[in-house]
Design an enzyme around this catalytic site. Structure first.
Site, PDB file in Angstrom:
ATOM      1  N   TYR A 141       0.679  -1.091  -0.009  1.00 42.51           N
ATOM      2  CA  TYR A 141       0.036  -0.248  -0.066  1.00 42.51           C
ATOM      3  C   TYR A 141       1.000   1.263   0.074  1.00 42.51           C
ATOM      4  O   TYR A 141       0.661   2.132  -0.808  1.00 42.51           O
ATOM      5  CB  TYR A 141      -1.005  -0.016   1.176  1.00 42.51           C
ATOM      6  N   GLU A 148       1.614   6.388  -6.880  1.00 42.57           N
ATOM      7  CA  GLU A 148       0.509   7.386  -7.520  1.00 42.57           C
ATOM      8  C   GLU A 148       0.896   8.694  -7.249  1.00 42.57           C
ATOM      9  O   GLU A 148       0.624   9.574  -8.301  1.00 42.57           O
ATOM     10  CB  GLU A 148      -0.731   6.932  -6.744  1.00 42.57           C
TER      11      GLU A 148
END
Length: 215
Positions: A141, A148
């Site tokens: 994660y 991102e």
């Protein structure tokens, strides 16, 4: 849950698991030849299965899954925006380290998550799969979120130069939109959004793995 709904969810999750396994296989094969070629190698498959995951919002709205609809929408829209707008639309980012990291972080997460859902639906989820589901997110994660953010950060230069997605006034709707400003605001908010999700996943990990130990 009715038998028909359960069968549908099993088929959906099996299809997603196969799709993400294909993404992982294509990206891995491409990376053996060129470490920066992962995204272009799996681009079409990645796009199809990420967009198809919109169904999970409908599942939440219909009450087929316990996930809150708002959380499902937030996760889908965040991923899809990054994929379509910050990565795919910026050709120079396709061969970046961030693009490769994003592909592997997403794919490795999903090839565990979807089989885990299938196991839960059919009542045959082995302990190692449950453990993996609530453990692989720990490193993946943060890696995915960092990738991102890097892709969105890098997309600003392209957006500024090309006026990408910009809406200028005057226009019939008396509305203006600057995509660079939107990206800047999103980059400020992203760490807080990630922290909320990450903390939630750790709470789920304690809940699920605690139950597994009791069993």
């Amino acid at each position: 849950m009715g038998a028909l709904a359960r069968r549908y969810l099993v088929l959906y999750n099996v299809a997603q698991a196969c799709g993400w396994l294909t993404v992982l296989a294509k990206a891995s094969r491409a990376s053996l030849d060129d470490a920066t070629g992962a995204y272009d190698a799996c681009r079409s498959t990645l796009m199809v299965f990420q967009l198809a995951s919109f169904a999970e919002i409908a599942h939440a709205v219909a009450g087929l899954t316990p996930t809150p609809a708002a959380a499902a929408l937030a996760q889908w829209s965040g991923r899809t925006h990054c994929l379509k707008c910050a990565l795919d639309a910026v050709k120079t980012s396709h061969a970046s380290v961030a693009a490769t990291a994003l592909v592997f972080a997403w794919a490795l997460t999903e090839v565990v998550r979807y089989p885990s859902y299938v196991g839960g639906l059919i009542g045959r989820s082995p302990k190692w799969l449950t453990w993996s589901r609530y453990t692989v997110f720990v490193p993946l994660y943060p890696l995915g979120a960092a990738a991102e953010m890097k892709l969105m950060y890098d997309a600003r230069a392209h957006a500024r130069k090309t006026k990408m997605y910009a809406v200028t006034m005057p226009n019939a709707y008396n509305f203006a939109f600057d995509y660079v400003t939107f990206l800047n605001a999103l980059l400020v908010a992203y760490p807080f959004l990630f922290y909320t999700l990450y903390r939630y996943m750790f709470a789920q990990r304690r809940k699920k793995l605690g139950k597994a130990k009791e069993n």
